[in-house]
Write an enzyme that holds these catalytic residues in place. Structure first.
Site, PDB file in Angstrom:
ATOM      1  N   ASN A  87       1.701  -1.332  23.668  1.00 20.84           N
ATOM      2  CA  ASN A  87       3.007  -0.690  23.545  1.00 20.84           C
ATOM      3  C   ASN A  87       3.180  -0.097  22.149  1.00 20.84           C
ATOM      4  O   ASN A  87       4.265   0.329  21.780  1.00 20.84           O
ATOM      5  CB  ASN A  87       4.136  -1.713  23.802  1.00 20.84           C
ATOM      6  N   ASP A 123      -7.724  -4.716  20.241  1.00 23.69           N
ATOM      7  CA  ASP A 123      -7.218  -5.763  19.353  1.00 23.69           C
ATOM      8  C   ASP A 123      -7.858  -5.563  17.994  1.00 23.69           C
ATOM      9  O   ASP A 123      -9.083  -5.402  17.878  1.00 23.69           O
ATOM     10  CB  ASP A 123      -7.485  -7.177  19.896  1.00 23.69           C
ATOM     11  N   PHE A 171       0.508   3.013  10.038  1.00 23.17           N
ATOM     12  CA  PHE A 171       1.297   1.850  10.449  1.00 23.17           C
ATOM     13  C   PHE A 171       0.620   0.578   9.955  1.00 23.17           C
ATOM     14  O   PHE A 171      -0.451   0.631   9.336  1.00 23.17           O
ATOM     15  CB  PHE A 171       1.456   1.822  11.979  1.00 23.17           C
TER      16      PHE A 171
HETATM   17  P1  IMP Z   1      -2.825  -5.861  17.123  1.00 18.65           P
HETATM   18  O1  IMP Z   1      -4.198  -5.359  17.388  1.00 18.65           O
HETATM   19  O2  IMP Z   1      -1.789  -5.007  17.773  1.00 18.65           O
HETATM   20  O3  IMP Z   1      -2.679  -7.332  17.411  1.00 18.65           O
HETATM   21  O4  IMP Z   1      -2.558  -5.638  15.579  1.00 18.65           O
HETATM   22  C1  IMP Z   1      -2.754  -6.645  14.606  1.00 18.65           C
HETATM   23  C2  IMP Z   1      -2.084  -6.257  13.320  1.00 18.65           C
HETATM   24  O5  IMP Z   1      -2.869  -5.307  12.642  1.00 18.65           O
HETATM   25  C3  IMP Z   1      -0.687  -5.658  13.437  1.00 18.65           C
HETATM   26  O6  IMP Z   1       0.067  -6.131  12.346  1.00 18.65           O
HETATM   27  C4  IMP Z   1      -0.913  -4.174  13.309  1.00 18.65           C
HETATM   28  O7  IMP Z   1       0.204  -3.521  12.733  1.00 18.65           O
HETATM   29  C5  IMP Z   1      -2.113  -4.130  12.392  1.00 18.65           C
HETATM   30  N1  IMP Z   1      -2.992  -2.988  12.676  1.00 18.65           N
HETATM   31  C6  IMP Z   1      -3.657  -2.741  13.833  1.00 18.65           C
HETATM   32  N2  IMP Z   1      -4.366  -1.608  13.704  1.00 18.65           N
HETATM   33  C7  IMP Z   1      -4.127  -1.144  12.455  1.00 18.65           C
HETATM   34  C8  IMP Z   1      -4.570   0.006  11.761  1.00 18.65           C
HETATM   35  O8  IMP Z   1      -5.322   0.862  12.255  1.00 18.65           O
HETATM   36  N3  IMP Z   1      -4.103   0.140  10.497  1.00 18.65           N
HETATM   37  C9  IMP Z   1      -3.271  -0.759   9.908  1.00 18.65           C
HETATM   38  N4  IMP Z   1      -2.831  -1.842  10.516  1.00 18.65           N
HETATM   39  C10 IMP Z   1      -3.255  -2.036  11.789  1.00 18.65           C
END
Ligand code: IMP
Length: 204
Positions: free
Chosen positions: A8, A73, A153
């Site tokens: 999402n 992930d 982000f």
């Molecule tokens: P998830 O994969 O959505 O569980 O993300 C894990 C964490 O890493 C979250 O806090 C995301 O905001 C951060 N995150 C995921 N991908 C990126 C990226 O490409 N750049 C910076 N932060 C990331």
């Protein structure tokens, strides 16, 4: 082939769409929000590793929709912190998804360490009827001492990839996509997807 993106997070979806668009595969990516609308489910990340969480998310969405699914992930792994926050990157400061608090906590923790080397690691998982495979991408770099940039982000504003002088948040998305963890995983997954779509996988 229509493929559901199990996320999402609009930033992730935009990046993945940009990455997969460059491979000219016969696929159409569908976001969770456009499939489910406002009731789009949030799958609990109960795994102990990025690999487990990517699989859990892909499998859950496939079971709900019977559509082919790609999940993502990602974790930020900091060498002086034994590769944490890693799998708990999204809830490093406690509350899930509070990016600002996560960045502030990491900058604070790193004031006690000289080594600021870190890497982003992305695991992408594809699942469909009778087929399941994953791909990994890593981007090495360093954690800055303060935030810079307002694009991207998550941890983008405190991460400078090796060989660069700007954080990911100071780059436009095409530049980030030319070197990012997600793009590298996307290249690997695209190769396997391409083989699968032409009936060659897993024999290649
Ligand atoms: P998830 O994969 O959505 O569980 O993300 C894990 C964490 O890493 C979250 O806090 C995301 O905001 C951060 N995150 C995921 N991908 C990126 C990226 O490409 N750049 C910076 N932060 C990331």
């Amino acid at each position: 082939m229509k493929i559901l993106i199990a996320s999402n997070n609009r930033h992730k979806i935009e990046e993945l769409a940009g990455i997969f668009a460059s491979f000219s595969l016969p696929i159409e990516l569908i976001s969770q929000k456009s499939y489910f609308g406002e009731d789009s489910p949030e799958i609990d990340e109960t795994g102990a590793t990025l690999e487990e969480n990517a699989f859990i998310k892909a499998k859950a969405l496939f079971e709900m929709t019977q559509m082919p699914v790609i999940s993502d992930d990602t974790g930020l792994e900091v060498y002086s912190l034994n590769m944490s926050p890693g799998v708990i990157s999204a809830r490093y400061a406690g509350e899930h998804g509070n990016d600002k608090a996560n960045r502030e906590k990491l900058l604070h923790v790193l004031t006690m360490h000289d080594n600021r080397k870190a890497r982003f690691r992305t695991v992408l998982h594809f699942i469909s009827h009778d087929i399941s495979f994953s791909a990994q991408g890593i981007c090495e770099g360093v954690i800055t001492k303060e935030e810079a940039g307002d694009k991207g982000f998550g941890y983008d504003s405190i991460f400078i990839p090796d060989g660069e002088e700007q954080t990911f948040a100071e780059m436009d998305s095409s530049r980030k996509n030319a070197m990012s963890h997600r793009a590298k995983a996307g290249i690997q997954l695209s190769k396997a997807l391409s083989a699968f779509l032409s009936g060659r996988y897993p024999h290649d």
